[in-house]
Scaffold this motif. Structure first.
Motif, short mmCIF file in Angstrom:
data_model
loop_
_atom_site.label_atom_id
_atom_site.label_comp_id
_atom_site.label_asym_id
_atom_site.label_seq_id
_atom_site.Cartn_x
_atom_site.Cartn_y
_atom_site.Cartn_z
N GLU A 76 -3.62 12.38 -1.95
CA GLU A 76 -3.01 11.35 -2.80
C GLU A 76 -2.06 10.47 -2.00
O GLU A 76 -2.02 9.24 -2.18
N VAL A 77 -1.26 11.07 -1.07
CA VAL A 77 -0.38 10.30 -0.20
C VAL A 77 -1.19 9.35 0.68
O VAL A 77 -0.85 8.16 0.84
N ASP A 78 -2.27 9.85 1.27
CA ASP A 78 -3.12 9.01 2.12
C ASP A 78 -3.69 7.83 1.33
O ASP A 78 -3.73 6.69 1.84
N ALA A 79 -4.14 8.09 0.11
CA ALA A 79 -4.73 7.02 -0.69
C ALA A 79 -3.69 5.95 -1.03
O ALA A 79 -3.97 4.74 -0.93
N ILE A 80 -2.47 6.37 -1.42
CA ILE A 80 -1.42 5.38 -1.75
C ILE A 80 -1.03 4.59 -0.51
O ILE A 80 -0.83 3.37 -0.56
N GLU A 81 -0.92 5.29 0.63
CA GLU A 81 -0.55 4.61 1.88
C GLU A 81 -1.58 3.54 2.24
O GLU A 81 -1.22 2.40 2.56
N GLN A 82 -2.85 3.90 2.22
CA GLN A 82 -3.89 2.94 2.58
C GLN A 82 -3.93 1.77 1.61
O GLN A 82 -4.07 0.61 2.03
N GLU A 83 -3.80 2.06 0.33
CA GLU A 83 -3.86 0.99 -0.67
C GLU A 83 -2.67 0.05 -0.56
O GLU A 83 -2.77 -1.15 -0.77
N SER A 84 -1.50 0.61 -0.19
CA SER A 84 -0.29 -0.22 -0.11
C SER A 84 -0.23 -1.01 1.19
O SER A 84 0.32 -2.13 1.22
N VAL A 85 -0.74 -0.48 2.28
CA VAL A 85 -0.66 -1.16 3.57
C VAL A 85 -1.69 -2.28 3.68
O VAL A 85 -1.49 -3.26 4.42
N ARG A 86 -2.79 -2.20 2.95
CA ARG A 86 -3.86 -3.19 3.08
C ARG A 86 -3.36 -4.63 2.83
O ARG A 86 -3.65 -5.51 3.65
N PRO A 87 -2.62 -4.96 1.76
CA PRO A 87 -2.14 -6.34 1.59
C PRO A 87 -1.14 -6.76 2.67
O PRO A 87 -1.07 -7.95 3.05
N LEU A 88 -0.37 -5.79 3.20
CA LEU A 88 0.54 -6.13 4.30
C LEU A 88 -0.24 -6.50 5.56
O LEU A 88 0.16 -7.42 6.31
N ASP A 89 -1.33 -5.80 5.82
CA ASP A 89 -2.17 -6.14 6.97
C ASP A 89 -2.77 -7.54 6.80
O ASP A 89 -2.83 -8.32 7.78
N ASP A 90 -3.20 -7.85 5.58
CA ASP A 90 -3.75 -9.20 5.34
C ASP A 90 -2.69 -10.27 5.57
O ASP A 90 -2.96 -11.33 6.16
N CYS A 91 -1.46 -10.01 5.09
CA CYS A 91 -0.37 -10.97 5.28
C CYS A 91 -0.01 -11.11 6.77
O CYS A 91 0.27 -12.22 7.25
N GLN A 92 -0.05 -9.98 7.49
CA GLN A 92 0.26 -10.04 8.92
C GLN A 92 -0.77 -10.88 9.66
O GLN A 92 -0.42 -11.66 10.55
N LYS A 93 -2.05 -10.72 9.32
CA LYS A 93 -3.08 -11.53 9.97
C LYS A 93 -2.86 -13.00 9.69
O LYS A 93 -3.03 -13.86 10.58
N LEU A 94 -2.46 -13.35 8.45
CA LEU A 94 -2.22 -14.74 8.10
C LEU A 94 -1.06 -15.32 8.90
O LEU A 94 -1.12 -16.45 9.41
N ILE A 95 0.01 -14.53 9.04
CA ILE A 95 1.18 -15.01 9.80
C ILE A 95 0.84 -15.15 11.27
O ILE A 95 1.23 -16.14 11.94
N GLU A 96 0.10 -14.17 11.82
CA GLU A 96 -0.26 -14.26 13.24
C GLU A 96 -1.14 -15.46 13.50
O GLU A 96 -1.02 -16.14 14.55
N ASN A 97 -2.06 -15.79 12.58
CA ASN A 97 -2.87 -17.00 12.73
C ASN A 97 -1.99 -18.25 12.70
O ASN A 97 -2.21 -19.22 13.43
N GLY A 98 -0.96 -18.21 11.82
CA GLY A 98 -0.05 -19.36 11.74
C GLY A 98 0.74 -19.55 13.01
O GLY A 98 0.95 -20.68 13.49
#
Length: 442
Positions: A76-98
């Motif tokens: 359950e911890v692994d599932a919450i961690e993966q689900e929560s980090v995914r939008p942060l990874d997307d935001c990080q990719k957007l900022i790095e592209n910027g």
């Protein structure tokens, strides 16, 4: 030899005989002590083994359950961690592209500023146009720390005290079982087992009876229910069987310790229906008769294989299944097995019809019992009562009466059956007009 010497000799003989009897009685009591000590030691050893095995299995089960629960929570911890980090990874990719786009734009602007007078207008115009397309005033939104998950473990500190309390109260050791077998009575092809509570504080909800053949082998289930007696059938005559009983307390799931096993055997042959009667099919042990599809005109009366019912015993007919009723349908006992009869409602017979009517020598009595249905048990009890007690030999002929008690449901009728000859054993029989009737006798 003088009278005094003879008296002393007689007294000495009597003393010797008394001493021998005394020694025999003491030896019997020593054997009883040996058996008692053997029972204590043996039951203690068995109880220790049962406790060790149970708690080892319980320990393994608890450990396995805790490991399974830990693995489930970690997943359950692994599932919450993966689900929560995914939008942060997307935001990080957007900022790095910027950032990459901004670096490239800065290089183009610096190059435009350093170019010659002839190219400056074109370079600066292209740079300005590209800067407007990038929208340098538009920044991606980064969630604050209060908006993103912060995982933690919620652990109930009351679990261990609760488990500890349950563990410390789990199991018990009893020095005496709460129920014991009270009586073992031989029946034809069976044993009637009666038991009783020996612990007045124990409230029994159900009882459980088991038996086994001889001293080896596995126990077989015989009965579970609220009654305190049961007839174990299919017992081979002249063979020892062991019986034991336990109980389940009111509101409890576990069974109490077993009673001390008791040994019994029957010397009475089982009741059997006669083989080869048209209209009836028999079970392998010939104690169950089924009225088959033979036409009614050819069915007649089915008798026992021999006169195995003795006065003083209880004869029971249990209705296993029913068919279409007829006024001639009956179960009962008779002096002889007369062929050619279409019903047991005849001379030298007492019976009860399926409607509950009682017949004596073919005549219907005023008293009536409840009609038989599936599961009904009809019992016959008889005792010999001589009209002329001058001669006690019932095989001598003359007028005799049998006191008959027929029971069905919660009712019974009692009457005297007068015979012109003495009998000490009787045939039993049944007659059913239509198929579908099945009756067990014991």
């Amino acid at each position: 030899m003088s009278i005094e010497v003879e008296a002393l000799l007689q007294e000495a003989k009597e003393s010797i005989e008394a001493a021998q009897n005394y020694r025999s009685e003491l030896q019997l009591r020593l054997q009883g002590l040996v058996q008692a000590r053997k029972q204590i030691r043996g039951s203690a050893t068995q109880t220790r083994e049962v406790l060790r095995q149970h708690f080892q299995e319980l320990q393994g089960s608890v450990s396995r359950l805790l490991s399974e629960r830990l693995a489930e929570l970690l997943r359950e911890v692994d599932a919450i961690e993966q689900e929560s980090v995914r939008p942060l990874d997307d935001c990080q990719k957007l900022i790095e592209n910027g950032v990459s786009t901004a670096d490239e734009l800065l290089r183009e602007g610096e190059a435009a500023l350093r170019c010659g007078i002839g190219e400056k207008d074109d370079k600066l115009g292209s740079f300005t146009k590209k800067a407007l397309q990038i929208q340098l005033d538009s920044l991606p939104e980064v969630p604050s720390l209060v908006e993103v998950p912060c995982l933690s473990a919620q652990l109930d500190d009351s679990l261990l005290p609760g488990v500890k309390e349950r563990i410390f109260s789990h199991g018990s050791v009893a020095s005496h079982p709460p129920v014991q077998i009270d009586e073992l009575v031989e029946r034809p092809g069976g044993i009637l087992v009666r038991w009783c509570r020996v612990d007045d504080d124990f409230v029994a909800q159900d009882y459980r009876l088991q038996y086994r053949r001889g001293a080896a082998g596995q126990y077989e289930e015989a009965y579970i229910g609220k009654e305190t007696e049961f007839i174990v059938l299919h017992i081979d005559p002249h063979t020892d069987y062991l019986f034991r009983v336990c109980a389940r307390g009111d509101g409890r799931r576990e069974w109490s310790p077993w009673s001390i096993p008791q040994t019994a055997c029957t010397t009475l042959a089982p009741h059997e229906w006669r083989v080869g009667s048209e209209g009836y099919s028999l079970s392998s042990r010939r104690n169950i008769a089924l009225r088959n599809d033979m036409p009614p005109a050819r069915a007649g009366v089915l008798y026992s294989s021999s006169p195995t019912y003795f006065c003083g015993q209880t004869l029971t007919f249990r209705i296993v299944s029913t068919g279409q009723p007829d006024r001639r349908d009956s179960v009962g006992v008779c002096v002889d097995c007369t062929d050619g009869e279409d019903s047991l409602q005849r001379d030298k017979a007492v019976c009860i019809s399926t409607s509950g009517a009682v017949f004596v020598n073919g005549k219907e009595m005023t008293n009536q019992l409840p009609a038989v249905t599936v599961g009904s048990a009809v019992t016959f009890d008889m005792e010999v009562v001589s009209l002329f007690p001058v001669n006690n030999d019932i095989s001598d002929g003359g007028n005799f009466k049998l006191r008959v008690t027929i029971g069905s449901g919660n009712r019974e009728v009692v009457f005297d059956w007068v015979l012109d000859q003495g009998v000490d054993c009787l045939f039993f029989g049944c007659s059913f007009t239509y198929p579908g009737w099945k009756v067990l006798v014991f």
